[in-house]
Design an enzyme around this catalytic site. Structure first.
Site, PDB file in Angstrom:
ATOM      1  N   ASP B  52       1.054  -1.210  -0.089  1.00 52.55           N
ATOM      2  CA  ASP B  52      -0.082   0.020  -0.030  1.00 52.55           C
ATOM      3  C   ASP B  52       0.879   1.174  -0.063  1.00 52.55           C
ATOM      4  OD1 ASP B  52       0.902  -0.019   2.559  1.00 52.55           O
ATOM      5  OD2 ASP B  52      -0.879  -0.428   3.530  1.00 52.55           O
ATOM      6  N   SER B  53       0.437   2.464  -0.249  1.00 55.93           N
ATOM      7  CA  SER B  53       1.114   3.570  -0.152  1.00 55.93           C
ATOM      8  C   SER B  53       1.611   4.158   1.293  1.00 55.93           C
ATOM      9  CB  SER B  53       0.103   4.721  -0.946  1.00 55.93           C
ATOM     10  OG  SER B  53      -0.795   5.320  -0.140  1.00 55.93           O
ATOM     11  N   GLY B  54       1.242   3.568   2.167  1.00 58.73           N
ATOM     12  CA  GLY B  54       1.507   4.249   3.620  1.00 58.73           C
ATOM     13  C   GLY B  54       0.675   5.294   3.986  1.00 58.73           C
ATOM     14  N   GLY B  55      -0.318   5.763   3.217  1.00 61.69           N
ATOM     15  CA  GLY B  55      -1.250   6.647   3.250  1.00 61.69           C
ATOM     16  C   GLY B  55      -2.152   6.302   4.360  1.00 61.69           C
ATOM     17  N   PHE B  56      -2.652   5.224   4.265  1.00 59.51           N
ATOM     18  CA  PHE B  56      -4.098   4.960   5.190  1.00 59.51           C
ATOM     19  C   PHE B  56      -3.388   4.671   6.433  1.00 59.51           C
ATOM     20  CE2 PHE B  56      -6.728   1.682   7.056  1.00 59.51           C
ATOM     21  CZ  PHE B  56      -7.893   2.302   6.832  1.00 59.51           C
ATOM     22  N   ASP B 106      -2.568   8.434  -2.079  1.00 56.46           N
ATOM     23  CA  ASP B 106      -3.737   9.052  -2.070  1.00 56.46           C
ATOM     24  C   ASP B 106      -4.319   9.679  -0.638  1.00 56.46           C
ATOM     25  OD1 ASP B 106      -4.127   6.614  -0.820  1.00 56.46           O
ATOM     26  OD2 ASP B 106      -6.359   6.168  -1.398  1.00 56.46           O
ATOM     27  N   GLN B 170     -11.100   7.847  -5.803  1.00 54.12           N
ATOM     28  CA  GLN B 170     -11.614   8.208  -4.521  1.00 54.12           C
ATOM     29  C   GLN B 170     -13.035   8.864  -5.028  1.00 54.12           C
ATOM     30  OE1 GLN B 170     -10.916   7.585  -1.339  1.00 54.12           O
ATOM     31  NE2 GLN B 170      -8.855   6.998  -1.531  1.00 54.12           N
ATOM     32  N   GLY B 197     -11.309   4.294  -0.199  1.00 49.34           N
ATOM     33  CA  GLY B 197     -12.071   5.157   0.403  1.00 49.34           C
ATOM     34  C   GLY B 197     -13.372   4.291   0.773  1.00 49.34           C
ATOM     35  N   ASP B 247      -8.347  -6.968  -0.385  1.00 54.72           N
ATOM     36  CA  ASP B 247      -7.452  -7.000   0.589  1.00 54.72           C
ATOM     37  C   ASP B 247      -8.308  -6.685   1.936  1.00 54.72           C
ATOM     38  OD1 ASP B 247      -6.872  -3.914   0.276  1.00 54.72           O
ATOM     39  OD2 ASP B 247      -6.036  -4.465   2.359  1.00 54.72           O
ATOM     40  N   CYS B 285     -14.843 -28.144   5.629  1.00 50.83           N
ATOM     41  CA  CYS B 285     -13.906 -27.533   5.401  1.00 50.83           C
ATOM     42  C   CYS B 285     -12.782 -28.439   5.619  1.00 50.83           C
ATOM     43  CB  CYS B 285     -13.587 -26.220   6.363  1.00 50.83           C
ATOM     44  SG  CYS B 285     -11.963 -25.626   6.192  1.00 50.83           S
ATOM     45  N   CYS B 287      -9.528 -27.899   5.465  1.00 49.19           N
ATOM     46  CA  CYS B 287      -8.003 -27.487   5.872  1.00 49.19           C
ATOM     47  C   CYS B 287      -7.547 -28.266   7.024  1.00 49.19           C
ATOM     48  CB  CYS B 287      -8.402 -25.872   6.409  1.00 49.19           C
ATOM     49  SG  CYS B 287      -8.921 -25.755   8.102  1.00 49.19           S
ATOM     50  N   CYS B 290      -9.172 -27.831  10.435  1.00 49.42           N
ATOM     51  CA  CYS B 290     -10.538 -28.633  10.446  1.00 49.42           C
ATOM     52  C   CYS B 290     -10.299 -30.182  10.066  1.00 49.42           C
ATOM     53  CB  CYS B 290     -11.491 -28.212   9.469  1.00 49.42           C
ATOM     54  SG  CYS B 290     -12.044 -26.600   9.845  1.00 49.42           S
ATOM     55  N   HIS B 316      -7.201 -21.530   9.718  1.00 50.40           N
ATOM     56  CA  HIS B 316      -8.411 -21.925   9.253  1.00 50.40           C
ATOM     57  C   HIS B 316      -9.268 -20.745   8.432  1.00 50.40           C
ATOM     58  CE1 HIS B 316     -12.476 -23.007   8.672  1.00 50.40           C
ATOM     59  NE2 HIS B 316     -12.853 -21.877   9.258  1.00 50.40           N
TER      60      HIS B 316
END
Lengths: 337, 337
Positions: B52-56, B106, B170, B197, B247, B285, B287, B290, B316
């Site tokens: 990510d851009s680091g902004g969030f 952003d 945005q 956003g 994500d 499941c 996995c 499970c 899981h």
């Protein structure tokens, strides 16, 4: 095993786990584990399980302990509730857990303890060993998996295995008391023997002396187990002296504090000097951590307090301990052949 | 990935990880990661990495933020030290990390935001997208692995891969602003587009409406990525609408709090009703959790605050998310063939 899924323990060739009777008694409770078919089934672990008697944690963790001839009353370190452990109750709990190797309920003599205190503690431990043995022999067939559903073949296999109760040598740091404790315990005829009350603060030469004094009195054809040790060089040394089994929180607890055991000695992965060290934790280790990750990455996880840090550090330390013992076995087999 | 070793992520068929630029910038530092050959090498992960851009995180975690046309000055949430992120600096950091997919710097518009605020934020995000793109195109070949030793074949493979910069739409919760943002961003011609956003506190119908409004304006032959979502049914729904990438911290964070996603809905593993439930977390499941462990065991680990709890719960939930997306891909391929 803290932070490590069972399938990774299997991949590491771990063959036996120690279940803490005190902790499991308080949470989730031994009746619950019995109803669910025992600890093997509860935690999905088909290999061997040894359980301690609960006594050590009662002494070290619980509050307001009161020791009498009958047993120990104490308050839970979690919620302060009142409980009582006797030799008979410890056997009931360990049988309910479905232990493969149960331990007699003993009093782990504190360090330092004077001669009179060590003598009294040893005498009570022997009386408790007798009570443990009598109760265990009477009830050892009451194994929890008879109650559980599951693979009939596996259930039969487990029914066929008879659980074992080990006696525990005490005697403080007095060679004559250790000898007396061992001799009187051997007369009771257990399938295995533990040396307890060591690694409780005494200097290491004293630990070694007590082991050296006690071992020759314990039958060579039965497992001889030193409780609560140790560092990698320590366990290799004791194994060469004739010790067959040891247990210790050190590899896992040290891992969580960033202390890694390596072929080049101890490594504190927190140290700044590893910040950009792209070498493996131990250049001579072939474990899944050393094959893949750098000291710099492990240091970062530790400094950033990432939970993956405990997972990877523990995996390495366990692999190092397993490999240490594998080498000692190989060495001893070469000597004896 | 919190609590999970990389080889288990590979076994789960995880193909891409998101690296948090803000966290990595503060610890261990992007220059250190560049010197060590980039994030892939540092963490031993050869599959794709999106940063990510680091902004969030600057907006959500750091203190004393000040946003100007030039960029954002802020203080570290760890030690209070002063830092400055601009579009150019964010690109430098992401290039130093060796990201495969970098994100334009952003301003994630807060919710609620009025029309004038959303318009101003959108305009600045577009100017920052232009600056991000110009700087990225000028410097994207400065990849960190040219500095690192290691397999020459692998180094060549990685040099051959050109990193990609995605633009971010945005526009707050205003359909016309979303459309304008998308159109003007598409004119800049990015290799992929994100919708940012969203999932910032608005009702879910509004999230869906904004995605539905924006998607048709983004080229179908390029990846379309909705940031920060979501629950399993949500990601399946958005994928069916045409979203290619998403994500979210949800599967891992929820796991650490004992919330498991299953084919039968959400399951809070802390609940007393699971204390002796010997069924698997999700009966449908397959996995590794499970197949092996019971609800009772997972509940015990959670209640006893064992670190293994986070490991197994996370395994899981990740498996469930991977399987959810696998099914959606299969479904979409069946429809399109």
């Amino acid at each position: 095993m803290k932070a490590i899924p069972q399938h990774l323990l299997e991949e590491l060739d771990v063959r036996i786990l120690l279940g803490n009777t005190y902790h499991l008694y308080l949470r989730p409770g031994y009746e619950a584990i019995r109803r669910m078919g025992g600890l093997h089934r509860f935690m999905s672990w088909e290999r061997a399980i040894l359980t301690d008697s609960g006594g050590f944690q009662v002494y070290s963790l619980s509050e307001l302990r009161k020791v009498t001839e009958e047993g120990v009353s104490f308050r839970s370190h979690i919620d302060g509730s009142s409980h009582f452990f006797s030799p008979e109750h410890s056997m009931d709990v360990q049988i309910a857990l479905g232990s493969d190797i149960a331990m007699a309920f003993d009093e782990c003599t504190e360090y330092p303890a004077d001669y009179a205190r060590a003598r009294a503690s040893l005498e009570m431990t022997l009386r408790w060993a007798k009570r443990s043995q009598e109760h265990f022999e009477k009830h050892k067939q009451e194994r929890p998996w008879d109650r559980a559903q599951g693979s009939e073949k596996r259930a039969q296999e487990m029914r066929d295995q008879t659980p074992n109760l080990f006696g525990i040598v005490q005697g403080g740091m007095f060679p004559d008391l250790r000898r007396e404790s061992a001799e009187r315990l051997v007369e009771m005829d257990f399938p295995g023997y533990a040396i307890g009350g060591l690694s409780v603060g005494e200097p290491r030469e004293m630990t070694r002396e007590m082991i050296a004094t006690t071992l020759p009195l314990l039958p060579k054809d039965k497992p001889r187990y030193v409780m609560g040790v140790g560092y990698p060089d320590e366990i290799a040394e004791y194994a060469r002296m004739g010790v067959d089994m040891m247990d210790c929180v050190l590899p896992t607890r040290a891992a969580r504090h960033g202390l890694l055991f390596t072929s080049e000695g101890r490594l504190n992965i927190r140290n700044r000097q590893y910040a950009e060290d792209q070498g493996p934790p131990d250049p001579n280790c072939g474990c899944m951590v050393c094959r893949r990750y750098s000291r710099a990455y492990l240091r970062h996880l530790m400094v950033a307090q990432e939970s993956l840090s405990a997972v990877l550090n523990t995996l390495h330390n366990l692999a190092f301990y397993v490999e240490t013992m594998r080498k000692v076995r190989e060495e001893l087999l070469a000597v004896s052949s």
